[in-house]
Design an enzyme around this catalytic site. Structure first.
Site, PDB file in Angstrom:
ATOM      1  N   LYS A  69      73.827  35.047 -23.943  1.00 26.06           N
ATOM      2  CA  LYS A  69      74.857  35.454 -24.877  1.00 26.06           C
ATOM      3  C   LYS A  69      75.906  36.328 -24.197  1.00 26.06           C
ATOM      4  O   LYS A  69      77.034  36.422 -24.651  1.00 26.06           O
ATOM      5  CB  LYS A  69      74.233  36.263 -26.024  1.00 26.06           C
ATOM      6  CG  LYS A  69      73.206  35.515 -26.832  1.00 26.06           C
ATOM      7  CD  LYS A  69      72.613  36.466 -27.906  1.00 26.06           C
ATOM      8  CE  LYS A  69      71.472  35.832 -28.634  1.00 26.06           C
ATOM      9  NZ  LYS A  69      70.854  36.809 -29.575  1.00 26.06           N
ATOM     10  N   GLU A 134      79.309  34.276 -16.366  1.00 31.30           N
ATOM     11  CA  GLU A 134      78.100  35.040 -16.689  1.00 31.30           C
ATOM     12  C   GLU A 134      78.448  36.504 -16.809  1.00 31.30           C
ATOM     13  O   GLU A 134      79.474  36.952 -16.310  1.00 31.30           O
ATOM     14  CB  GLU A 134      77.072  34.818 -15.580  1.00 31.30           C
ATOM     15  CG  GLU A 134      75.681  34.641 -16.098  1.00 31.30           C
ATOM     16  CD  GLU A 134      74.685  35.385 -15.255  1.00 31.30           C
ATOM     17  OE1 GLU A 134      73.502  35.258 -15.526  1.00 31.30           O
ATOM     18  OE2 GLU A 134      75.102  36.109 -14.341  1.00 31.30           O
ATOM     19  N   ASP A 135      77.585  37.263 -17.467  1.00 34.62           N
ATOM     20  CA  ASP A 135      77.946  38.662 -17.688  1.00 34.62           C
ATOM     21  C   ASP A 135      77.683  39.550 -16.485  1.00 34.62           C
ATOM     22  O   ASP A 135      78.576  40.188 -15.965  1.00 34.62           O
ATOM     23  CB  ASP A 135      77.253  39.220 -18.945  1.00 34.62           C
ATOM     24  CG  ASP A 135      75.738  39.024 -18.928  1.00 34.62           C
ATOM     25  OD1 ASP A 135      75.222  38.372 -18.001  1.00 34.62           O
ATOM     26  OD2 ASP A 135      75.083  39.522 -19.850  1.00 34.62           O
ATOM     27  N   ILE A 136      76.449  39.550 -16.036  1.00 31.54           N
ATOM     28  CA  ILE A 136      76.085  40.512 -15.005  1.00 31.54           C
ATOM     29  C   ILE A 136      75.217  39.864 -13.955  1.00 31.54           C
ATOM     30  O   ILE A 136      74.326  39.083 -14.290  1.00 31.54           O
ATOM     31  CB  ILE A 136      75.321  41.707 -15.644  1.00 31.54           C
ATOM     32  CG1 ILE A 136      76.300  42.808 -15.996  1.00 31.54           C
ATOM     33  CG2 ILE A 136      74.236  42.236 -14.763  1.00 31.54           C
ATOM     34  CD1 ILE A 136      75.658  44.056 -16.511  1.00 31.54           C
ATOM     35  N   ASP A 138      72.578  41.187 -11.584  1.00 30.54           N
ATOM     36  CA  ASP A 138      71.846  42.412 -11.298  1.00 30.54           C
ATOM     37  C   ASP A 138      71.066  42.206 -10.005  1.00 30.54           C
ATOM     38  O   ASP A 138      71.512  42.585  -8.928  1.00 30.54           O
ATOM     39  CB  ASP A 138      70.942  42.728 -12.495  1.00 30.54           C
ATOM     40  CG  ASP A 138      70.434  44.146 -12.462  1.00 30.54           C
ATOM     41  OD1 ASP A 138      70.481  44.755 -11.390  1.00 30.54           O
ATOM     42  OD2 ASP A 138      69.972  44.641 -13.502  1.00 30.54           O
ATOM     43  N   THR A 139      69.936  41.529 -10.103  1.00 27.54           N
ATOM     44  CA  THR A 139      69.193  41.258  -8.874  1.00 27.54           C
ATOM     45  C   THR A 139      69.751  40.015  -8.182  1.00 27.54           C
ATOM     46  O   THR A 139      69.605  39.852  -6.975  1.00 27.54           O
ATOM     47  CB  THR A 139      67.707  40.985  -9.176  1.00 27.54           C
ATOM     48  OG1 THR A 139      67.621  39.813  -9.973  1.00 27.54           O
ATOM     49  CG2 THR A 139      67.086  42.151  -9.915  1.00 27.54           C
ATOM     50  N   GLY A 140      70.389  39.135  -8.950  1.00 28.01           N
ATOM     51  CA  GLY A 140      70.954  37.921  -8.373  1.00 28.01           C
ATOM     52  C   GLY A 140      69.979  36.755  -8.339  1.00 28.01           C
ATOM     53  O   GLY A 140      70.353  35.640  -8.014  1.00 28.01           O
ATOM     54  N   LYS A 168      74.447  45.815  -5.897  1.00 28.74           N
ATOM     55  CA  LYS A 168      73.564  46.846  -5.359  1.00 28.74           C
ATOM     56  C   LYS A 168      73.431  46.677  -3.855  1.00 28.74           C
ATOM     57  O   LYS A 168      73.700  45.608  -3.314  1.00 28.74           O
ATOM     58  CB  LYS A 168      72.183  46.721  -5.998  1.00 28.74           C
ATOM     59  CG  LYS A 168      72.173  47.011  -7.479  1.00 28.74           C
ATOM     60  CD  LYS A 168      70.778  46.836  -8.036  1.00 28.74           C
ATOM     61  CE  LYS A 168      70.784  47.030  -9.528  1.00 28.74           C
ATOM     62  NZ  LYS A 168      69.548  46.578 -10.147  1.00 28.74           N
ATOM     63  N   PHE A 190      73.126  51.490 -16.400  1.00 21.72           N
ATOM     64  CA  PHE A 190      73.026  50.522 -17.486  1.00 21.72           C
ATOM     65  C   PHE A 190      74.263  50.635 -18.365  1.00 21.72           C
ATOM     66  O   PHE A 190      74.531  51.673 -18.956  1.00 21.72           O
ATOM     67  CB  PHE A 190      71.753  50.718 -18.296  1.00 21.72           C
ATOM     68  CG  PHE A 190      71.380  49.477 -19.038  1.00 21.72           C
ATOM     69  CD1 PHE A 190      70.621  48.493 -18.420  1.00 21.72           C
ATOM     70  CD2 PHE A 190      71.821  49.256 -20.326  1.00 21.72           C
ATOM     71  CE1 PHE A 190      70.301  47.312 -19.083  1.00 21.72           C
ATOM     72  CE2 PHE A 190      71.509  48.085 -20.999  1.00 21.72           C
ATOM     73  CZ  PHE A 190      70.746  47.110 -20.379  1.00 21.72           C
ATOM     74  N   ASP A 197      74.457  43.697 -23.776  1.00 20.76           N
ATOM     75  CA  ASP A 197      73.613  44.309 -24.794  1.00 20.76           C
ATOM     76  C   ASP A 197      72.555  45.241 -24.224  1.00 20.76           C
ATOM     77  O   ASP A 197      72.262  45.239 -23.030  1.00 20.76           O
ATOM     78  CB  ASP A 197      72.887  43.226 -25.587  1.00 20.76           C
ATOM     79  CG  ASP A 197      71.756  42.590 -24.767  1.00 20.76           C
ATOM     80  OD1 ASP A 197      72.029  42.173 -23.624  1.00 20.76           O
ATOM     81  OD2 ASP A 197      70.616  42.537 -25.264  1.00 20.76           O
ATOM     82  N   ARG A 203      76.724  44.513 -28.465  1.00 20.46           N
ATOM     83  CA  ARG A 203      77.603  43.388 -28.158  1.00 20.46           C
ATOM     84  C   ARG A 203      78.878  43.506 -28.983  1.00 20.46           C
ATOM     85  O   ARG A 203      79.920  42.973 -28.639  1.00 20.46           O
ATOM     86  CB  ARG A 203      76.907  42.056 -28.488  1.00 20.46           C
ATOM     87  CG  ARG A 203      75.700  41.748 -27.603  1.00 20.46           C
ATOM     88  CD  ARG A 203      75.328  40.270 -27.703  1.00 20.46           C
ATOM     89  NE  ARG A 203      73.949  39.991 -27.355  1.00 20.46           N
ATOM     90  CZ  ARG A 203      73.504  39.770 -26.118  1.00 20.46           C
ATOM     91  NH1 ARG A 203      74.333  39.815 -25.113  1.00 20.46           N
ATOM     92  NH2 ARG A 203      72.242  39.513 -25.892  1.00 20.46           N
TER      93      ARG A 203
HETATM   94  N1  HPA Z   1      73.671  46.036 -19.153  1.00 18.05           N
HETATM   95  C1  HPA Z   1      73.292  44.987 -19.916  1.00 18.05           C
HETATM   96  N2  HPA Z   1      72.495  44.021 -19.456  1.00 18.05           N
HETATM   97  C2  HPA Z   1      72.069  44.111 -18.168  1.00 18.05           C
HETATM   98  C3  HPA Z   1      72.456  45.178 -17.345  1.00 18.05           C
HETATM   99  C4  HPA Z   1      73.299  46.195 -17.866  1.00 18.05           C
HETATM  100  O1  HPA Z   1      73.663  47.173 -17.201  1.00 18.05           O
HETATM  101  N3  HPA Z   1      71.868  44.965 -16.131  1.00 18.05           N
HETATM  102  C5  HPA Z   1      71.148  43.805 -16.248  1.00 18.05           C
HETATM  103  N4  HPA Z   1      71.267  43.287 -17.460  1.00 18.05           N
HETATM  104 MG    MG Z   2      70.850  41.258 -22.104  1.00 17.37          MG
END
Ligand code: HPA
Ligand code: MG
Length: 221
Positions: A69, A134-136, A138-140, A168, A190, A197, A203
């Site tokens: 989402k 995509e939104d984020i 993080d770890t990839g 990171k 975060f 979210d 959101r």
């Molecule tokens: N926010 C929301 N979703 C996430 C994040 C974050 O910082 N990191 C990984 N998923």
């Molecule tokens: Mg999420």
């Protein structure tokens, strides 16, 4: 932290803005610490990214693939800017859209197996320029697995478009190579808002904000 001049870098020292300086929904007033990236800045950056994407991918049919989402706000805004470019220039290309969700199977952290839910048959991507929104990252891990999966369908080109992106120190260099267009590089905090979210909350917030301890507690799963 990895630095790059090709995206907006939010530094570790960035303090953000006082919530009272912006419009925040009342129901979240106590749940946020600071406004980190104001909505207007996200939109301005998105407008420019639309141009970069058209320069890189605009020679051939684009399939814009929204990862739900978290990617939905960015997807909608980005496509609005791309549509504006298309209708105001002599050269334009057709674009089709699709929406998927990713389900990770991570009983074991290292598995990295994902299942794609929804969307058309992935064979529709063959020969197309695929833009993943995509939104984020993080770890990839998820993104890497998705890219490997999509490659089996022989798209002409795959570009991943993310904003904001967590870069990171642990990020593998190989990930930088496949993520060609990055909106924002942000520290490892975060953040919520703009479709990002915390257990499905926030959101419905325009700005990217840092969540408060009160917020974490209140919306804990
Ligand atoms: N926010 C929301 N979703 C996430 C994040 C974050 O910082 N990191 C990984 N998923
Ligand atoms: Mg999420």
């Amino acid at each position: 932290m990895a630095t790059s001049s090709s995206c907006v870098v939010i530094s570790d020292e960035e303090q953000g803005y006082d919530l009272d300086l912006f419009c925040i929904p009342k129901h979240y007033a106590a749940d946020l610490e600071r406004v980190y990236i104001p909505h207007g800045l996200i939109l301005d950056r998105t407008e420019r990214l639309a141009r970069e994407i058209m320069k890189e991918m605009g020679g051939h049919h684009i399939v814009a693939l929204c990862v739900l989402k978290g990617g939905y706000k960015f997807f909608a805004d980005l496509l609005d800017y791309i549509k504006a470019l298309n209708r105001n220039s002599d050269r334009s290309i057709p674009m089709t859209v699709d929406f998927i969700r990713l389900k990770s199977y991570c009983n074991d952290q290292s598995t990295g197996e994902i299942k794609v839910i929804g969307g058309d048959d992935l064979s529709t991507l063959t020969g197309k320029n695929v833009l993943i929104v995509e939104d984020i990252i993080d770890t990839g891990k998820t993104m890497k697995t998705l890219l490997q999966l999509l490659k089996q369908y022989n798209p002409k080109m795959v570009k991943v478009f993310n904003a904001p992106v967590f870069m990171k120190e642990t990020h593998p260099f190989s990930l930088f190579l496949c993520v060609s267009v990055v909106g924002f590089e942000v520290p490892d905090k975060f953040v919520v808002g703009y479709a990002l979210d915390y257990n499905e909350y926030f959101r419905d917030l325009n700005h990217i904000c840092v969540i408060s301890e009160t917020g974490k507690e209140k919306y804990k799963a």
